[in-house]
Design a protein around this motif. Structure first.
Motif, PDB file in Angstrom:
ATOM      1  N   CYS A  76       0.835  -1.200   0.000  1.00  0.00           N
ATOM      2  CA  CYS A  76       0.000   0.000   0.000  1.00  0.00           C
ATOM      3  C   CYS A  76       0.870   1.251   0.000  1.00  0.00           C
ATOM      4  O   CYS A  76       1.825   1.361   0.779  1.00  0.00           O
ATOM      5  N   ASP A  77       0.527   2.174  -0.878  1.00  0.00           N
ATOM      6  CA  ASP A  77       1.227   3.459  -0.919  1.00  0.00           C
ATOM      7  C   ASP A  77       0.875   4.269   0.328  1.00  0.00           C
ATOM      8  O   ASP A  77      -0.268   4.248   0.804  1.00  0.00           O
ATOM      9  N   TRP A  78       1.863   4.956   0.873  1.00  0.00           N
ATOM     10  CA  TRP A  78       1.640   5.778   2.067  1.00  0.00           C
ATOM     11  C   TRP A  78       0.835   7.023   1.706  1.00  0.00           C
ATOM     12  O   TRP A  78      -0.198   7.308   2.291  1.00  0.00           O
ATOM     13  N   MET A  79       1.333   7.789   0.705  1.00  0.00           N
ATOM     14  CA  MET A  79       0.735   9.093   0.386  1.00  0.00           C
ATOM     15  C   MET A  79      -0.312   8.915  -0.705  1.00  0.00           C
ATOM     16  O   MET A  79      -0.007   8.681  -1.871  1.00  0.00           O
ATOM     17  N   ILE A 115       2.850  -4.128   3.798  1.00  0.00           N
ATOM     18  CA  ILE A 115       4.047  -3.400   3.371  1.00  0.00           C
ATOM     19  C   ILE A 115       3.647  -1.997   2.922  1.00  0.00           C
ATOM     20  O   ILE A 115       2.759  -1.841   2.070  1.00  0.00           O
ATOM     21  N   LEU A 116       4.277  -0.996   3.498  1.00  0.00           N
ATOM     22  CA  LEU A 116       4.027   0.395   3.113  1.00  0.00           C
ATOM     23  C   LEU A 116       5.031   0.838   2.050  1.00  0.00           C
ATOM     24  O   LEU A 116       6.245   0.662   2.215  1.00  0.00           O
ATOM     25  N   LEU A 117       4.512   1.381   0.956  1.00  0.00           N
ATOM     26  CA  LEU A 117       5.370   2.006  -0.062  1.00  0.00           C
ATOM     27  C   LEU A 117       5.572   3.464   0.319  1.00  0.00           C
ATOM     28  O   LEU A 117       4.600   4.191   0.556  1.00  0.00           O
ATOM     29  N   THR A 118       6.832   3.903   0.369  1.00  0.00           N
ATOM     30  CA  THR A 118       7.066   5.283   0.810  1.00  0.00           C
ATOM     31  C   THR A 118       8.383   5.822   0.278  1.00  0.00           C
ATOM     32  O   THR A 118       9.346   5.077   0.064  1.00  0.00           O
ATOM     33  N   LEU A 126       8.838  -0.457   1.897  1.00  0.00           N
ATOM     34  CA  LEU A 126       9.528  -0.566   0.604  1.00  0.00           C
ATOM     35  C   LEU A 126       9.696   0.843   0.065  1.00  0.00           C
ATOM     36  O   LEU A 126       8.724   1.599  -0.086  1.00  0.00           O
ATOM     37  N   SER A 127      10.939   1.219  -0.187  1.00  0.00           N
ATOM     38  CA  SER A 127      11.238   2.598  -0.576  1.00  0.00           C
ATOM     39  C   SER A 127      10.995   2.813  -2.067  1.00  0.00           C
ATOM     40  O   SER A 127      11.181   1.917  -2.899  1.00  0.00           O
ATOM     41  N   LYS A 128      10.557   4.023  -2.395  1.00  0.00           N
ATOM     42  CA  LYS A 128      10.438   4.465  -3.778  1.00  0.00           C
ATOM     43  C   LYS A 128      11.714   5.226  -4.172  1.00  0.00           C
ATOM     44  O   LYS A 128      12.270   5.950  -3.339  1.00  0.00           O
TER      45      LYS A 128
END
Length: 382
Positions: free
Chosen positions: A51-54, A79-82, A102-104
């Protein structure tokens, strides 16, 4: 096939993630925003959520909180995408229930590795949850078996009503009563140390031994002899370091006399006196260590007269060792006071006692097994 839910407002990221995950053999569902993602999570119960954070509207943190608050999704790995890299941000994510980050921009090999690790943890958590449910079912079955061994209410005079409420973990409470002959009634209640089957099995052994009157050379009319015989038979060194407390009494209905002995057990409470008048609460207890601690422990009996209209209460410590909302633990004195007050108000049924005890802890379940016997000695009859 593991099911993965991807929640992101960016259609390109959704498409890239879906294709890469499908190549790994996963079933993938997509959501365009937090609201849709929360709904799909409840419907599909995925093994893992990315899931995307923002996101506009409901962001990733709120989605995460909602997922983790849903019992049906308790094992779902989140898992947070950020693009946020600050420690404070990751702390916020972890506090919301996120399991990993998980970093972008997304590095696909890292994505695959984190997904594999997350799915392994999801499976382990599910396996543990299944084992927990099986164990709880077995404990409930064992509690039902213990309950089936307990005696039914005794009618006549004296009359005995009982209550047995196992805690979430089966413990070692057990009780019984039986006529030694037409005039003498034996009554006892015991509590084995610890919880679980390791405590329940010794209590059943004692029940069967006393019910069959199989202690060699023991006169079951003499409580101190019974406790001595039990102590010789059930030394904790030979019984998985388990000891137990017990209160054992013999009532002579012709003489209205009760002979009793205890081994580290809470006192029985004899309530005498008329309703709406002064009542007395006598604590019936003798000195004696719990059964099984020391082979040379000594036990003694005591006796008392029982007035017509009196009530005797025998119980385990689970009925008063209750954590109250203010953090204090209720005490034996408090329970004795409760019995006296209810008796004086002529409102002393077991349901009333249990309702008042539950109110002390402000919850329906108890932290320990609870056993309570109410022995009523009728007016005008032995």
């Amino acid at each position: 096939m593991p099911r993965i839910l991807v929640i992101d407002d960016d259609p390109v990221i959704r498409l890239v993630l879906m294709r890469n995950l499908q190549k790994q053999g996963y079933e993938v569902a997509l959501a365009r925003n937090g609201e849709e993602g929360s709904e799909l999570a409840s419907q599909l119960r995925p093994a893992l959520i990315i899931c995307d954070w923002m996101m506009p509207g409901r962001d990733g943190l709120e989605v995460c909180r909602q997922v983790k608050a849903n019992p049906d999704l308790s094992t779902t790995f989140f898992i947070l995408l950020t693009s946020r890299g600050e420690v404070e941000d990751r702390v916020r994510g972890l506090d919301s229930g996120a399991d990993d980050f998980l970093s972008k921009p997304i590095e696909m090999n890292e994505l695959k590795a984190r997904v594999r690790a997350g799915l392994r943890l999801h499976q382990l958590t599910q396996d543990l949850q299944t084992q927990k449910q099986l164990l709880e079912a077995e404990l409930a079955e064992a509690a039902d078996y213990v309950r089936s061994l307990l005696p039914p209410p005794l009618l006549g005079s004296p009359a005995i009503n009982t209550c047995f409420i196992p805690s979430r973990q089966l413990g070692g409470d057990c009780f019984d009563y039986f006529w030694l002959d037409p005039d003498y009634l034996a009554i006892y209640l015991l509590d084995v140390s610890g919880h679980g089957l390791g405590s329940a099995l010794p209590s059943i052994s004692v029940l069967n031994l006393l019910r069959s009157q199989s202690l060699p050379g023991v006169n079951f009319y003499l409580p101190d002899r019974v406790l001595t015989g039990l102590n010789e038979t059930f030394q904790m060194s030979g019984h998985n370091e388990r000891y137990f407390t017990i209160w054992y009494g013999v009532y002579n209905k012709t003489k209205r006399q009760l002979v009793y002995a205890s081994a580290g057990h809470p006192p029985a409470i004899l309530i005498s006196g008329e309703a709406d008048a002064t009542t007395t609460a006598k604590r019936l207890k003798t000195a004696g260590l719990p059964i099984g601690m020391f082979s040379d422990a000594q036990y003694v009996s005591d006796r008392c007269e029982v007035e017509a209209g009196s009530s005797l209460y025998i119980f385990s410590d689970g009925i008063y060792e209750i954590n109250q909302p203010d953090g204090e633990t209720w005490t034996l004195d408090g329970f004795v006071g409760l019995l006296s007050d209810l008796s004086q108000a002529n409102n002393i049924s077991l349901d009333t006692v249990l309702g008042s005890v539950r109110a002390m802890g402000a919850k329906e379940t108890f932290d320990d097994d609870l056993s309570l016997l109410q022995v009523s000695f009728a007016q005008g009859s032995p």
